[in-house]
Write a protein that holds these residues in place. Structure first.
Motif, short mmCIF file in Angstrom:
data_model
loop_
_atom_site.label_atom_id
_atom_site.label_comp_id
_atom_site.label_asym_id
_atom_site.label_seq_id
_atom_site.Cartn_x
_atom_site.Cartn_y
_atom_site.Cartn_z
N ALA A 9 134.34 82.57 64.13
CA ALA A 9 133.65 83.27 63.01
C ALA A 9 132.20 83.01 62.79
O ALA A 9 131.48 83.64 62.50
N TRP A 10 131.62 81.72 63.21
CA TRP A 10 130.47 81.36 62.93
C TRP A 10 129.56 82.16 63.95
O TRP A 10 128.30 82.46 63.61
N ALA A 11 129.94 82.34 65.16
CA ALA A 11 129.05 83.00 66.09
C ALA A 11 129.11 84.59 66.35
O ALA A 11 128.15 84.86 66.70
N LEU A 12 130.15 84.99 65.49
CA LEU A 12 130.16 86.78 65.65
C LEU A 12 128.82 87.33 65.16
O LEU A 12 128.54 88.24 66.18
N PRO A 13 128.24 86.96 64.23
CA PRO A 13 127.01 87.65 63.80
C PRO A 13 126.11 87.65 65.08
O PRO A 13 125.15 88.38 64.98
N PHE A 14 126.06 86.65 65.86
CA PHE A 14 124.93 86.42 66.71
C PHE A 14 125.00 86.94 68.22
O PHE A 14 124.13 87.07 69.07
N GLY A 15 126.52 87.10 68.42
CA GLY A 15 126.77 87.54 70.05
C GLY A 15 127.11 86.63 70.77
O GLY A 15 126.19 85.71 71.05
N PHE A 16 128.23 86.45 71.46
CA PHE A 16 128.66 85.29 72.55
C PHE A 16 129.42 85.95 73.61
O PHE A 16 129.77 87.06 73.38
N ARG A 17 129.66 85.31 74.80
CA ARG A 17 130.25 85.61 75.69
C ARG A 17 131.63 85.00 75.68
O ARG A 17 132.68 85.58 75.97
N VAL A 18 131.68 83.71 75.86
CA VAL A 18 132.80 82.95 76.27
C VAL A 18 133.01 81.57 75.15
O VAL A 18 131.97 81.13 74.80
N LEU A 19 134.20 81.47 74.77
CA LEU A 19 134.48 80.35 74.14
C LEU A 19 135.56 79.39 75.00
O LEU A 19 136.39 79.81 75.44
N VAL A 20 134.92 78.00 74.97
CA VAL A 20 135.69 76.94 75.49
C VAL A 20 136.07 76.29 74.18
O VAL A 20 135.08 75.52 73.79
N ALA A 32 119.76 84.56 71.18
CA ALA A 32 120.88 84.47 70.13
C ALA A 32 121.31 82.94 70.02
O ALA A 32 121.49 82.60 68.96
N ALA A 33 121.17 81.99 70.85
CA ALA A 33 121.54 80.70 70.95
C ALA A 33 120.39 80.03 70.00
O ALA A 33 120.90 79.41 69.04
N VAL A 34 119.20 80.41 70.16
CA VAL A 34 118.29 79.79 69.29
C VAL A 34 118.41 80.22 67.82
O VAL A 34 118.16 79.50 66.98
N THR A 35 118.52 81.43 67.64
CA THR A 35 118.68 81.99 66.15
C THR A 35 120.03 81.46 65.67
O THR A 35 119.77 81.07 64.52
N MET A 36 120.98 81.20 66.42
CA MET A 36 122.29 80.45 65.71
C MET A 36 122.22 79.09 65.39
O MET A 36 122.56 78.75 64.40
N VAL A 37 121.65 78.31 66.36
CA VAL A 37 121.29 76.89 66.15
C VAL A 37 120.19 76.87 65.01
O VAL A 37 120.45 75.78 63.91
N ASN A 38 119.13 77.45 64.92
CA ASN A 38 118.13 77.57 63.74
C ASN A 38 118.90 77.72 62.32
O ASN A 38 118.78 77.12 61.57
N TYR A 39 119.81 78.65 62.41
CA TYR A 39 120.45 79.27 61.09
C TYR A 39 121.33 78.24 60.50
O TYR A 39 121.14 77.72 59.59
N TYR A 40 122.30 77.59 61.59
CA TYR A 40 123.02 76.65 61.08
C TYR A 40 122.46 75.26 60.85
O TYR A 40 123.29 74.27 60.63
N THR A 41 121.42 74.98 61.35
CA THR A 41 120.65 73.88 61.10
C THR A 41 120.37 73.70 59.72
O THR A 41 120.47 72.44 59.00
N SER A 42 119.78 74.69 58.91
CA SER A 42 119.74 74.57 57.51
C SER A 42 121.00 74.98 56.69
O SER A 42 120.75 74.85 55.54
N ALA A 43 121.91 75.63 57.28
CA ALA A 43 123.23 75.90 56.55
C ALA A 43 124.33 75.45 57.23
O ALA A 43 124.88 76.07 57.93
N THR A 44 124.56 74.37 57.23
CA THR A 44 125.60 73.54 58.04
C THR A 44 127.12 74.26 57.62
O THR A 44 127.50 74.31 56.56
N PRO A 45 127.72 74.74 58.67
CA PRO A 45 129.14 75.22 58.36
C PRO A 45 130.14 74.19 58.30
O PRO A 45 129.90 73.10 58.51
N THR A 46 131.21 74.42 57.45
CA THR A 46 132.21 73.65 57.39
C THR A 46 133.62 74.19 57.56
O THR A 46 133.77 75.39 57.58
N VAL A 47 134.39 73.41 58.06
CA VAL A 47 135.78 73.86 58.35
C VAL A 47 136.81 72.98 57.78
O VAL A 47 136.59 71.53 58.30
#
Length: 453
Positions: A9-20, A32-47
């Protein structure tokens, strides 16, 4: 017990290929990786109430088998189906963070609005991510907001991921971005509040407007993580970052830093109380209560931006039982009384230039980050270690204020939150108790808080 669906769910807006599962996500591109890391650096996801930290891996790609690929695609399909089934809307009316945007329109809220944000500034920032078609700005709930339409939904997704939580200027003008329910914007006129960049034939309703290209901006503001470009804005020595220069190559309108405050309670108002209250939003230089009309006063701020900020937050608030009106004055400065003025007239005018109580005299002060509308919750600071919760509660109670809740900051007992019965009470308490001496060398600092207890 965390599922693959929750991670995807966290990666869906950014586009991805494979999940291990348990560690790695391979994105569709390095950008896309840079954008995702930068975004979640300031908005830490929780589960499951646990924070999750996302960093770059040393692996260049992931080796997977068919079973892993099938599970990844199955989880992705489940997320997408759930998003479509729910209409992409959470129960509170906001769009799900992981749902694909159904609209190219973004809703933008600018918090901590210390400098004006113009259509031109928004267009220059957001156009780094794609073609901006239309912008509409407005004020709602005392907040500056905008609706901005991209030519493509993907551009809107990238802009939201990269810019949400960023500051336009240093330490202020923070962007809060969501997807709008609207699929398109309808702009009837080009003016200071709305603009379409697709039709040059619309009437330009700005005063004295001429079609002149925007000048380039000067100094670096924040970097945009999904591109190699930076928005450039001018810097003025001795301040933070100055507001943008006039968008049109013309002389700016005469905007003064003096406010007219009317419908004051003449029995209770004083220059000092206006200095304290308006000082929450800027450094007050002079205050004059009109001698023959004491329900009116002039308040001179340090600059026009501070005057606008104070006006937007204090107009319509209640002080000493009266709903006050705050407007821009035609006077460029507040004149001090001449020598022949009487003693009472002298007492109604005060010069506060150089006051030790100015909150914003230091460039880059953390106070720039804590400018909020009047609220029932007050932020208390500079509390001596010897002062207890009961002492502070008694201080406010003895002043006639109803204390609803109190909480010291867990990591810093020099600060606390105090919740009173109403916004009106909080305004009175701030005016009365700000700078109250608590021991021989420490004075209480009081401001409005955006938090509740």
């Amino acid at each position: 017990e965390v599922t693959e669906q929750e991670v995807l769910a966290w990666a869906l807006p950014f586009g991805f290929r494979v999940l291990v599962f348990q560690a790695f996500l391979e994105m569709a591109s390095e950008e896309a990786a840079v954008t995702m890391v930068n975004y979640y650096t300031s908005a830490t996801p929780t589960v499951r109430n646990q924070p999750v930290f996302i960093q770059y891996s040393t692996h260049r790609e992931l080796k997977t088998d068919n079973l892993t690929n099938q599970r990844t695609h199955g989880a992705l399909h489940a997320i997408s189906s759930a998003a479509v089934h729910s209409g992409n809307m959470a129960s509170g009316g906001e769009e799900r963070a992981f749902a694909p945007a159904q609209s190219p329109v973004l809703r933008i809220i600018v918090e901590n609005l210390f400098y004006p944000v113009t259509l031109e500034v928004l267009q220059q920032i957001f156009s780094k991510f794609g073609s901006v078609l239309k912008i509409i700005t407005f004020t709602r709930n005392n907040q500056f907001q905008a609706l901005l339409q991209f030519s493509d939904t993907v551009h809107a997704q990238h802009a939201k991921a990269a810019l949400d939580g960023q500051n336009i200027y240093n330490n202020c003008c923070t962007l809060r971005i969501d997807f709008s329910k609207l699929s398109a914007l309808n702009v009837k006129y080009n003016n200071d509040k709305s603009r379409t960049f697709t039709r040059a034939d619309l009437a330009d309703r700005r005063a004295g407007a001429h079609r002149v290209a925007l000048p380039p901006y000067g100094a670096t503001a924040f970097p945009l993580p999904s591109t190699n470009t930076q928005v450039r804005l001018p810097v003025v020595p001795g301040s933070l970052v100055s507001p943008p220069r006039v968008a049109l190559q013309m002389a700016p309108p005469a905007v003064h830093s003096v406010l007219l405050v009317s419908n004051l309670n003449p029995e209770s108002v004083s220059p000092h109380c206006l200095f304290i209250l308006f000082g929450v939003y800027g450094d007050v230089q002079r205050v004059k209560i009109l001698f023959n009309k004491k329900e009116n006063a002039l308040v001179q701020m340090s600059d026009a931006t501070q005057a606008q900020l104070a006006m937007s937050h204090l107009n319509g608030q209640r002080l000493h039982g009266n709903v006050i009106r705050v407007t821009l004055s035609k006077h460029p400065v507040v004149q001090l009384p001449r020598g022949a003025a009487g003693q009472e007239e002298q007492a109604l005018t005060r010069d506060y230039a150089g006051s030790a109580l100015h909150r914003f005299k230091k460039p880059g002060s953390k106070n720039f980050n804590n400018i909020f509308p009047p609220s029932a919750t007050l932020h208390l600071s500079n509390i001596p270690s010897s002062v207890t919760e009961d002492v502070l509660k008694d201080l406010f109670s003895s002043g006639g204020f109803t204390v609803k809740a109190f909480k010291f900051f867990q990591k810093d007992r020099k600060m606390a939150l105090m919740q009173l019965a109403s916004v009106d009470e909080a305004i009175e308490a701030l005016v009365t108790l700000h700078d109250r001496q608590l021991d021989h060398n420490q004075h209480l600092r009081v401001s409005f808080s955006k938090s509740t207890i």
